[in-house]
Design a protein around this motif. Structure first.
Motif, PDB file in Angstrom:
ATOM      1  N   THR A 181       0.808  -1.223   0.000  1.00 15.84           N
ATOM      2  CA  THR A 181       0.000   0.000   0.000  1.00 15.84           C
ATOM      3  C   THR A 181       0.842   1.274   0.000  1.00 15.84           C
ATOM      4  OG1 THR A 181      -0.150  -0.063   2.432  1.00 15.84           O
ATOM      5  CG2 THR A 181      -1.912  -1.134   1.172  1.00 15.84           C
ATOM      6  N   GLN A 182       2.165   1.137  -0.047  1.00 17.19           N
ATOM      7  CA  GLN A 182       3.029   2.310  -0.025  1.00 17.19           C
ATOM      8  C   GLN A 182       2.821   3.150  -1.282  1.00 17.19           C
ATOM      9  OE1 GLN A 182       7.101   1.518   0.920  1.00 17.19           O
ATOM     10  NE2 GLN A 182       7.837   3.484   0.221  1.00 17.19           N
ATOM     11  N   LYS A 183       2.635   4.437  -1.086  1.00 22.87           N
ATOM     12  CA  LYS A 183       2.398   5.337  -2.213  1.00 22.87           C
ATOM     13  C   LYS A 183       3.706   5.610  -2.950  1.00 22.87           C
ATOM     14  CE  LYS A 183      -1.562   7.622  -0.039  1.00 22.87           C
ATOM     15  NZ  LYS A 183      -2.127   8.924   0.412  1.00 22.87           N
ATOM     16  N   PRO A 184       3.630   5.793  -4.261  1.00 27.01           N
ATOM     17  CA  PRO A 184       4.849   6.076  -5.034  1.00 27.01           C
ATOM     18  C   PRO A 184       5.479   7.393  -4.628  1.00 27.01           C
ATOM     19  CG  PRO A 184       2.909   6.487  -6.352  1.00 27.01           C
ATOM     20  CD  PRO A 184       2.428   5.816  -5.104  1.00 27.01           C
ATOM     21  N   VAL A 185       6.784   7.441  -4.655  1.00 27.83           N
ATOM     22  CA  VAL A 185       7.520   8.658  -4.317  1.00 27.83           C
ATOM     23  C   VAL A 185       7.889   9.368  -5.609  1.00 27.83           C
ATOM     24  CG1 VAL A 185       9.539   9.606  -3.159  1.00 27.83           C
ATOM     25  CG2 VAL A 185       8.428   7.547  -2.258  1.00 27.83           C
ATOM     26  N   ILE A 186       7.256  10.505  -5.840  1.00 27.79           N
ATOM     27  CA  ILE A 186       7.523  11.271  -7.051  1.00 27.79           C
ATOM     28  C   ILE A 186       8.789  12.104  -6.890  1.00 27.79           C
ATOM     29  CG2 ILE A 186       6.592  12.903  -8.717  1.00 27.79           C
ATOM     30  CD1 ILE A 186       5.073  10.266  -8.515  1.00 27.79           C
ATOM     31  N   ASP A 187       8.868  12.787  -5.763  1.00 26.11           N
ATOM     32  CA  ASP A 187      10.030  13.620  -5.453  1.00 26.11           C
ATOM     33  C   ASP A 187      10.825  12.924  -4.356  1.00 26.11           C
ATOM     34  OD1 ASP A 187      11.901  15.518  -4.800  1.00 26.11           O
ATOM     35  OD2 ASP A 187      10.486  17.172  -4.552  1.00 26.11           O
ATOM     36  N   MET A 188      12.024  12.440  -4.682  1.00 25.12           N
ATOM     37  CA  MET A 188      12.826  11.699  -3.718  1.00 25.12           C
ATOM     38  C   MET A 188      13.166  12.512  -2.476  1.00 25.12           C
ATOM     39  SD  MET A 188      13.073   8.671  -4.758  1.00 25.12           S
ATOM     40  CE  MET A 188      14.322   8.053  -3.634  1.00 25.12           C
ATOM     41  N   SER A 189      13.157  13.835  -2.613  1.00 22.96           N
ATOM     42  CA  SER A 189      13.451  14.689  -1.458  1.00 22.96           C
ATOM     43  C   SER A 189      12.326  14.626  -0.427  1.00 22.96           C
ATOM     44  CB  SER A 189      13.671  16.137  -1.905  1.00 22.96           C
ATOM     45  OG  SER A 189      12.475  16.676  -2.461  1.00 22.96           O
ATOM     46  N   LEU A 190      11.135  14.162  -0.861  1.00 21.41           N
ATOM     47  CA  LEU A 190       9.993  14.074   0.047  1.00 21.41           C
ATOM     48  C   LEU A 190       9.875  12.689   0.694  1.00 21.41           C
ATOM     49  CD1 LEU A 190       7.286  15.918  -2.113  1.00 21.41           C
ATOM     50  CD2 LEU A 190       8.753  16.867  -0.310  1.00 21.41           C
ATOM     51  N   LEU A 191      10.741  11.770   0.289  1.00 24.61           N
ATOM     52  CA  LEU A 191      10.708  10.418   0.839  1.00 24.61           C
ATOM     53  C   LEU A 191      11.099  10.437   2.310  1.00 24.61           C
ATOM     54  CD1 LEU A 191      10.483   7.329   0.321  1.00 24.61           C
ATOM     55  CD2 LEU A 191      12.942   7.359  -0.163  1.00 24.61           C
ATOM     56  N   THR A 192      10.265   9.800   3.128  1.00 24.60           N
ATOM     57  CA  THR A 192      10.576   9.719   4.550  1.00 24.60           C
ATOM     58  C   THR A 192      11.842   8.893   4.743  1.00 24.60           C
ATOM     59  OG1 THR A 192       8.224   9.817   5.116  1.00 24.60           O
ATOM     60  CG2 THR A 192       9.726   9.009   6.811  1.00 24.60           C
ATOM     61  N   LYS A 193      12.854   9.534   5.270  1.00 22.63           N
ATOM     62  CA  LYS A 193      14.143   8.866   5.408  1.00 22.63           C
ATOM     63  C   LYS A 193      14.132   7.880   6.579  1.00 22.63           C
ATOM     64  CE  LYS A 193      16.022  11.419   2.162  1.00 22.63           C
ATOM     65  NZ  LYS A 193      16.439  10.861   0.861  1.00 22.63           N
ATOM     66  N   ILE A 194      14.935   6.857   6.471  1.00 25.75           N
ATOM     67  CA  ILE A 194      15.193   5.978   7.605  1.00 25.75           C
ATOM     68  C   ILE A 194      16.696   5.989   7.833  1.00 25.75           C
ATOM     69  CG2 ILE A 194      13.190   4.533   7.115  1.00 25.75           C
ATOM     70  CD1 ILE A 194      15.081   2.400   6.062  1.00 25.75           C
ATOM     71  N   ASN A 195      17.089   5.926   9.098  1.00 29.22           N
ATOM     72  CA  ASN A 195      18.517   5.969   9.392  1.00 29.22           C
ATOM     73  C   ASN A 195      19.096   4.560   9.437  1.00 29.22           C
ATOM     74  OD1 ASN A 195      17.898   4.879  11.988  1.00 29.22           O
ATOM     75  ND2 ASN A 195      17.522   6.942  12.787  1.00 29.22           N
ATOM     76  N   SER A 196      20.390   4.481   9.676  1.00 28.21           N
ATOM     77  CA  SER A 196      21.083   3.191   9.655  1.00 28.21           C
ATOM     78  C   SER A 196      20.549   2.247  10.719  1.00 28.21           C
ATOM     79  CB  SER A 196      22.584   3.410   9.860  1.00 28.21           C
ATOM     80  OG  SER A 196      23.119   4.219   8.836  1.00 28.21           O
ATOM     81  N   PHE A 197      20.233   2.787  11.899  1.00 26.09           N
ATOM     82  CA  PHE A 197      19.718   1.943  12.973  1.00 26.09           C
ATOM     83  C   PHE A 197      18.354   1.370  12.618  1.00 26.09           C
ATOM     84  CE2 PHE A 197      17.165   1.441  16.856  1.00 26.09           C
ATOM     85  CZ  PHE A 197      17.908   0.465  17.494  1.00 26.09           C
ATOM     86  N   GLN A 198      17.494   2.189  12.007  1.00 23.99           N
ATOM     87  CA  GLN A 198      16.173   1.703  11.600  1.00 23.99           C
ATOM     88  C   GLN A 198      16.300   0.605  10.548  1.00 23.99           C
ATOM     89  OE1 GLN A 198      14.692   5.661  10.581  1.00 23.99           O
ATOM     90  NE2 GLN A 198      13.034   5.404  12.050  1.00 23.99           N
ATOM     91  N   ALA A 199      17.240   0.789   9.617  1.00 26.81           N
ATOM     92  CA  ALA A 199      17.472  -0.219   8.584  1.00 26.81           C
ATOM     93  C   ALA A 199      17.958  -1.515   9.208  1.00 26.81           C
ATOM     94  CB  ALA A 199      18.498   0.295   7.567  1.00 26.81           C
ATOM     95  N   LEU A 200      18.893  -1.398  10.157  1.00 32.26           N
ATOM     96  CA  LEU A 200      19.403  -2.571  10.849  1.00 32.26           C
ATOM     97  C   LEU A 200      18.276  -3.276  11.593  1.00 32.26           C
ATOM     98  CD1 LEU A 200      22.749  -2.901  12.694  1.00 32.26           C
ATOM     99  CD2 LEU A 200      20.676  -3.619  13.867  1.00 32.26           C
ATOM    100  N   LYS A 201      17.390  -2.480  12.207  1.00 38.50           N
ATOM    101  CA  LYS A 201      16.252  -3.043  12.951  1.00 38.50           C
ATOM    102  C   LYS A 201      15.299  -3.795  12.027  1.00 38.50           C
ATOM    103  CE  LYS A 201      13.010  -0.277  14.223  1.00 38.50           C
ATOM    104  NZ  LYS A 201      12.250   0.814  14.896  1.00 38.50           N
ATOM    105  N   TYR A 202      15.003  -3.204  10.857  1.00 37.21           N
ATOM    106  CA  TYR A 202      14.125  -3.870   9.889  1.00 37.21           C
ATOM    107  C   TYR A 202      14.707  -5.225   9.489  1.00 37.21           C
ATOM    108  CZ  TYR A 202      11.216   0.287   9.121  1.00 37.21           C
ATOM    109  OH  TYR A 202      10.353   1.331   9.272  1.00 37.21           O
ATOM    110  N   GLY A 203      15.993  -5.218   9.158  1.00 35.52           N
ATOM    111  CA  GLY A 203      16.645  -6.459   8.755  1.00 35.52           C
ATOM    112  C   GLY A 203      16.667  -7.483   9.874  1.00 35.52           C
ATOM    113  N   PHE A 204      16.968  -7.013  11.083  1.00 34.04           N
ATOM    114  CA  PHE A 204      17.070  -7.906  12.244  1.00 34.04           C
ATOM    115  C   PHE A 204      15.741  -8.608  12.526  1.00 34.04           C
ATOM    116  CE2 PHE A 204      16.537  -8.670  16.800  1.00 34.04           C
ATOM    117  CZ  PHE A 204      17.626  -9.479  17.059  1.00 34.04           C
ATOM    118  N   PHE A 205      14.665  -7.841  12.625  1.00 35.15           N
ATOM    119  CA  PHE A 205      13.373  -8.431  12.971  1.00 35.15           C
ATOM    120  C   PHE A 205      12.799  -9.263  11.828  1.00 35.15           C
ATOM    121  CE2 PHE A 205      13.299  -5.131  16.316  1.00 35.15           C
ATOM    122  CZ  PHE A 205      13.071  -5.973  17.400  1.00 35.15           C
TER     123      PHE A 205
END
Length: 202
Positions: free
Chosen positions: A90-114
């Protein structure tokens, strides 16, 4: 030596087979770039160590006294895969990459871990390797070495995946078709979750 080779072959086959880990690394890499994909891969490799740890420490106890624990892991993991699959679909397409909600390195690590730590597929892979391939007489230091190899193999493979899908040319092509890609990835995650939800541990 035969045991060592068997563990290597089975680990490689398990790592490269498409699944939830591959889907989440692909998504994070093409959306957020190589660094986020890299930390997602690192999180996945750390998640593998969770499976190795409880397998080495308490497998016999769990199977003998609390077999329902494996089902609890299965249901939580299946629910998590369905959840992130729905969010991706259901994620909406990102037209302007500057408007993309950023995730930091820790959040990325958490996503991968879980994603990995709650993945019943990895649970079955690790448990079956230690109970069906590895001998009970194998020294504990060797058993730990097998676990570290499994973790490193995941990190190495998914780091390569993050490099591939974060390359500028491929990333631009995938971003141009991100709605379809997100729906495919989301559907795969949901199907994996539903399949694992009804799967039976043997």
């Amino acid at each position: 030596m035969g045991e060592f080779i068997a563990v290597i072959i089975i680990t490689i086959l398990a790592v490269v087979s498409p699944g939830a880990d591959f889907a989440i690394v692909t998504k994070n890499s093409y959306l957020y770039g190589r660094r986020i994909g890299f930390f997602t891969a690192l999180g996945i490799s750390l998640g593998v160590l969770i499976h190795v740890a409880y397998t080495l420490i308490a497998l016999a106890f769990v199977i003998a006294y609390t077999p329902q624990f494996l089902n609890i892991v299965k249901y939580i993991g299946a629910g998590y895969l369905i959840y992130i699959g729905y969010k991706t679909f259901t994620q909406k397409p990102v037209i302007d990459m500057s408007l993309l909600t950023k995730i930091n390195s820790f959040q990325a690590l958490k996503y991968g871990f879980f994603t990995n730590a709650l993945n019943p597929k990895t649970t079955l892979f690790v448990i079956s390797t230690y109970t069906q391939i590895v001998s009970l007489s194998t020294p504990k230091i060797i058993l730990l070495g097998y676990g570290l190899f499994m973790s490193f193999a995941h990190f190495f493979w998914f780091s390569l995946v993050s490099i591939l899908f974060s390359s500028m040319i491929l990333r631009q092509k995938m971003l141009a078709k991100q709605v379809h890609i997100n729906r495919i990835i989301g559907s795969i995650l949901c199907v994996l979750g539903i399949t694992l939800f009804f799967a039976k541990f043997q």
